[in-house]
Scaffold this motif. Structure first.
Motif, PDB file in Angstrom:
ATOM      1  N   PRO A   1       0.825  -1.202   0.000  1.00 33.43           N
ATOM      2  CA  PRO A   1       0.000   0.000   0.000  1.00 33.43           C
ATOM      3  C   PRO A   1       0.861   1.255   0.000  1.00 33.43           C
ATOM      4  N   GLY A   2       0.273   2.358  -0.429  1.00 34.38           N
ATOM      5  CA  GLY A   2       1.009   3.610  -0.405  1.00 34.38           C
ATOM      6  C   GLY A   2       1.132   4.155   1.002  1.00 34.38           C
ATOM      7  N   CYS A   3       1.774   5.298   1.103  1.00 35.33           N
ATOM      8  CA  CYS A   3       1.996   5.920   2.406  1.00 35.33           C
ATOM      9  C   CYS A   3       0.656   6.266   3.058  1.00 35.33           C
ATOM     10  N   GLY A   4       0.480   5.847   4.322  1.00 38.95           N
ATOM     11  CA  GLY A   4      -0.746   6.143   5.036  1.00 38.95           C
ATOM     12  C   GLY A   4      -1.942   5.327   4.603  1.00 38.95           C
ATOM     13  N   GLU A   5      -1.722   4.238   3.855  1.00 37.17           N
ATOM     14  CA  GLU A   5      -2.821   3.389   3.413  1.00 37.17           C
ATOM     15  C   GLU A   5      -2.775   2.052   4.135  1.00 37.17           C
ATOM     16  N   GLY A   6      -3.942   1.381   4.174  1.00 37.00           N
ATOM     17  CA  GLY A   6      -3.983   0.064   4.800  1.00 37.00           C
ATOM     18  C   GLY A   6      -5.183  -0.728   4.348  1.00 37.00           C
ATOM     19  N   LYS A 104      -5.420 -10.021  -1.064  1.00 36.98           N
ATOM     20  CA  LYS A 104      -4.640  -8.874  -0.584  1.00 36.98           C
ATOM     21  C   LYS A 104      -4.636  -7.745  -1.605  1.00 36.98           C
ATOM     22  N   GLY A 105      -4.461  -8.103  -2.870  1.00 36.84           N
ATOM     23  CA  GLY A 105      -4.399  -7.079  -3.902  1.00 36.84           C
ATOM     24  C   GLY A 105      -5.737  -6.419  -4.179  1.00 36.84           C
ATOM     25  N   ALA A 106      -6.826  -7.192  -4.059  1.00 42.26           N
ATOM     26  CA  ALA A 106      -8.154  -6.671  -4.394  1.00 42.26           C
ATOM     27  C   ALA A 106      -8.822  -5.929  -3.251  1.00 42.26           C
ATOM     28  N   TRP A 107      -8.344  -6.143  -2.015  1.00 43.06           N
ATOM     29  CA  TRP A 107      -9.034  -5.558  -0.868  1.00 43.06           C
ATOM     30  C   TRP A 107      -8.985  -4.032  -0.924  1.00 43.06           C
ATOM     31  N   PRO A 108     -10.136  -3.355  -0.824  1.00 44.31           N
ATOM     32  CA  PRO A 108     -10.162  -1.888  -0.875  1.00 44.31           C
ATOM     33  C   PRO A 108      -9.346  -1.280   0.270  1.00 44.31           C
ATOM     34  N   ARG A 109      -8.701  -0.179  -0.017  1.00 43.08           N
ATOM     35  CA  ARG A 109      -7.808   0.451   0.958  1.00 43.08           C
ATOM     36  C   ARG A 109      -8.473   1.606   1.702  1.00 43.08           C
ATOM     37  N   SER A 110      -8.066   1.748   2.958  1.00 39.58           N
ATOM     38  CA  SER A 110      -8.367   2.946   3.725  1.00 39.58           C
ATOM     39  C   SER A 110      -7.113   3.813   3.725  1.00 39.58           C
ATOM     40  N   CYS A 230      -1.224   2.252  13.456  1.00 40.92           N
ATOM     41  CA  CYS A 230      -2.574   1.683  13.574  1.00 40.92           C
ATOM     42  C   CYS A 230      -2.930   0.895  12.320  1.00 40.92           C
ATOM     43  N   PHE A 231      -2.863   1.524  11.163  1.00 41.48           N
ATOM     44  CA  PHE A 231      -3.199   0.844   9.919  1.00 41.48           C
ATOM     45  C   PHE A 231      -2.255  -0.314   9.653  1.00 41.48           C
ATOM     46  N   ALA A 232      -0.974  -0.115   9.956  1.00 37.25           N
ATOM     47  CA  ALA A 232       0.010  -1.172   9.707  1.00 37.25           C
ATOM     48  C   ALA A 232      -0.289  -2.408  10.544  1.00 37.25           C
ATOM     49  N   SER A 233      -0.702  -2.200  11.806  1.00 36.75           N
ATOM     50  CA  SER A 233      -1.022  -3.317  12.687  1.00 36.75           C
ATOM     51  C   SER A 233      -2.248  -4.068  12.188  1.00 36.75           C
ATOM     52  N   LEU A 234      -3.286  -3.324  11.788  1.00 33.19           N
ATOM     53  CA  LEU A 234      -4.502  -3.965  11.295  1.00 33.19           C
ATOM     54  C   LEU A 234      -4.237  -4.742  10.013  1.00 33.19           C
ATOM     55  N   GLU A 235      -3.475  -4.156   9.112  1.00 31.64           N
ATOM     56  CA  GLU A 235      -3.185  -4.834   7.855  1.00 31.64           C
ATOM     57  C   GLU A 235      -2.347  -6.092   8.084  1.00 31.64           C
ATOM     58  N   ARG A 236      -1.385  -6.011   8.983  1.00 33.20           N
ATOM     59  CA  ARG A 236      -0.535  -7.178   9.265  1.00 33.20           C
ATOM     60  C   ARG A 236      -1.380  -8.331   9.795  1.00 33.20           C
ATOM     61  N   ARG A 237      -2.274  -8.062  10.715  1.00 35.45           N
ATOM     62  CA  ARG A 237      -3.132  -9.108  11.275  1.00 35.45           C
ATOM     63  C   ARG A 237      -4.023  -9.714  10.191  1.00 35.45           C
ATOM     64  N   PHE A 238      -4.567  -8.858   9.359  1.00 36.65           N
ATOM     65  CA  PHE A 238      -5.443  -9.313   8.290  1.00 36.65           C
ATOM     66  C   PHE A 238      -4.691 -10.215   7.320  1.00 36.65           C
ATOM     67  N   PHE A 239      -3.522  -9.795   6.894  1.00 36.99           N
ATOM     68  CA  PHE A 239      -2.757 -10.558   5.911  1.00 36.99           C
ATOM     69  C   PHE A 239      -2.245 -11.873   6.496  1.00 36.99           C
ATOM     70  N   GLU A 240      -1.910 -11.880   7.785  1.00 34.16           N
ATOM     71  CA  GLU A 240      -1.486 -13.130   8.420  1.00 34.16           C
ATOM     72  C   GLU A 240      -2.628 -14.143   8.425  1.00 34.16           C
ATOM     73  N   ALA A 241      -3.857 -13.657   8.653  1.00 38.34           N
ATOM     74  CA  ALA A 241      -5.010 -14.554   8.622  1.00 38.34           C
ATOM     75  C   ALA A 241      -5.223 -15.113   7.217  1.00 38.34           C
ATOM     76  N   LEU A 242      -5.080 -14.255   6.192  1.00 42.41           N
ATOM     77  CA  LEU A 242      -5.235 -14.718   4.812  1.00 42.41           C
ATOM     78  C   LEU A 242      -4.180 -15.758   4.454  1.00 42.41           C
ATOM     79  N   ASP A 243      -2.987 -15.614   5.027  1.00 43.21           N
ATOM     80  CA  ASP A 243      -1.904 -16.563   4.755  1.00 43.21           C
ATOM     81  C   ASP A 243      -2.008 -17.831   5.597  1.00 43.21           C
ATOM     82  N   GLY A 244      -3.060 -17.931   6.419  1.00 43.63           N
ATOM     83  CA  GLY A 244      -3.229 -19.112   7.260  1.00 43.63           C
ATOM     84  C   GLY A 244      -2.346 -19.119   8.482  1.00 43.63           C
ATOM     85  N   GLN A 245      -1.938 -17.936   8.936  1.00 42.27           N
ATOM     86  CA  GLN A 245      -1.055 -17.843  10.098  1.00 42.27           C
ATOM     87  C   GLN A 245      -1.600 -16.876  11.152  1.00 42.27           C
TER      88      GLN A 245
END
Length: 321
Positions: A1-6, A104-110, A230-245
């Motif tokens: 994601p770009g700067c300030g996006e998640g 991950k690529g298709a998920w809309p960004r905040s 904040c956004f980085a933490s939420l995105e990391r948790r989300f992507f770990e779940a998508l990766d099965g971790q």
């Protein structure tokens, strides 16, 4: 994601759905100090300046993808447990990686909204009221006029009528200022009203001290929050779940709420959606406890809720029972 996006996990209805809080203050607050403190609060908390980058098209995409994610998470976990040949297991892992990459690529960004004078003027308001009824009507209008991510107002009641709770003597409680918050559910799951109002109070006192008001100088001390964390933490948790971790038990926990619990990465997850009910006599006891120790009532309730959730999860809270 770009700067300030998640890539933030939330249900479409949560974007326009709201958390609402109103706090009463003794005396009339200074309008200039309030406006300055409110601006500083927005600059401090990422969720108060967050927007949905992809608009209505993104909401529709989110509506579809939100239903796909639990299926994705559960399907691959069940497949991993199945007794399949090694070759099939290898193919399943590659398929998981491909599906995860696509989501991950298709998920809309905040993203963070630009902080302009227009942004602050639309979302930080000061209203003068003549009665409690007018205060209440203004607060309700604020909720109706809500636009994500938040709106807040200082309601000053400098008329003849004073509002007093039914269980308090008028001479001990005569609020004349009310601070009303309305915040988007999508970006406020990590908040309760307590840290927001405490930060606002500290920022208000700091500004009032600068302007020569009689407030403690130490009120100005507030640790700076890391930008983008904040956004980085939420995105990391989300992507770990998508990766099965995932380090938690359900995709719905990909909000900031579990941060109350997972102090270290090796802690087991806790489900936060237990219902905690208090009998009337218990409520009275909690009120007495809050009054005796000088604690906000909602802080005591939150403590009871946390303890109940730890017990329901058959786990001990950090630092002992």
């Amino acid at each position: 994601p770009g700067c300030g996006e998640g890539a933030i996990w939330f249900a479409p209805a949560q974007y326009t759905g709201t958390c609402k809080w109103m706090y009463a203050c003794r005396g009339l607050l200074d309008e200039r100090c309030f406006r300055t403190a409110a601006r500083s609060l927005v600059e401090r908390h990422e969720g108060l300046r967050a927007g949905f980058k992809d608009g209505e098209a993104g909401i529709e995409m989110l509506r579809f993808l939100k239903e796909a994610v639990p299926i994705h998470v559960v399907l691959w976990q069940e497949l991993a447990r199945a007794d399949v040949p090694q070759r099939a297991s290898w193919l399943a892992k590659r398929a998981l990686q491909s599906a995860s990459w696509g989501l991950k690529g298709a998920w809309p960004r905040s993203s963070e909204l630009p902080l302009s004078e227009e942004f602050f003027a639309e979302r930080i308001k000061v209203c003068r009221c003549r009665s409690w009824d007018e205060v209440e009507n203004r607060a309700q209008q604020l909720r109706r006029d809500f636009r994500p991510p938040f709106v807040m107002a200082l309601l000053l009641m400098d008329g003849a009528e004073a509002f007093a709770p039914s269980n308090a003597e008028p001479h001990t409680w005569a609020p004349a200022s009310f601070v009303s918050f309305v915040v988007s559910h999508a970006y406020s799951d990590g908040y309760s009203g307590v840290p927001l109002i405490n930060d606002l109070a500290a920022l208000y006192d700091a500004e009032a001290f600068k302007r020569g008001h009689n407030v403690p100088a130490q009120a100005a001390a507030l640790a700076r929050l890391p930008q983008g964390a904040c956004f980085a933490s939420l995105e990391r948790r989300f992507f770990e779940a998508l990766d099965g971790q995932p380090r938690w038990s359900h995709p719905e926990q990909m909000s900031l709420r579990p941060s109350c619990f997972d102090v270290a990465s090796n802690w087991k997850p806790w489900v936060y959606n237990h219902e905690v009910l208090l009998e009337r006599a218990a409520v009275a006891a909690v009120r007495r406890c809050a009054l005796q120790y000088g604690l906000p009532f909602d802080v005591v309730l939150l403590s009871i809720t946390l303890i109940s959730m730890f017990r329901a999860s058959a786990a001990s809270p950090p630092g002992g029972s």
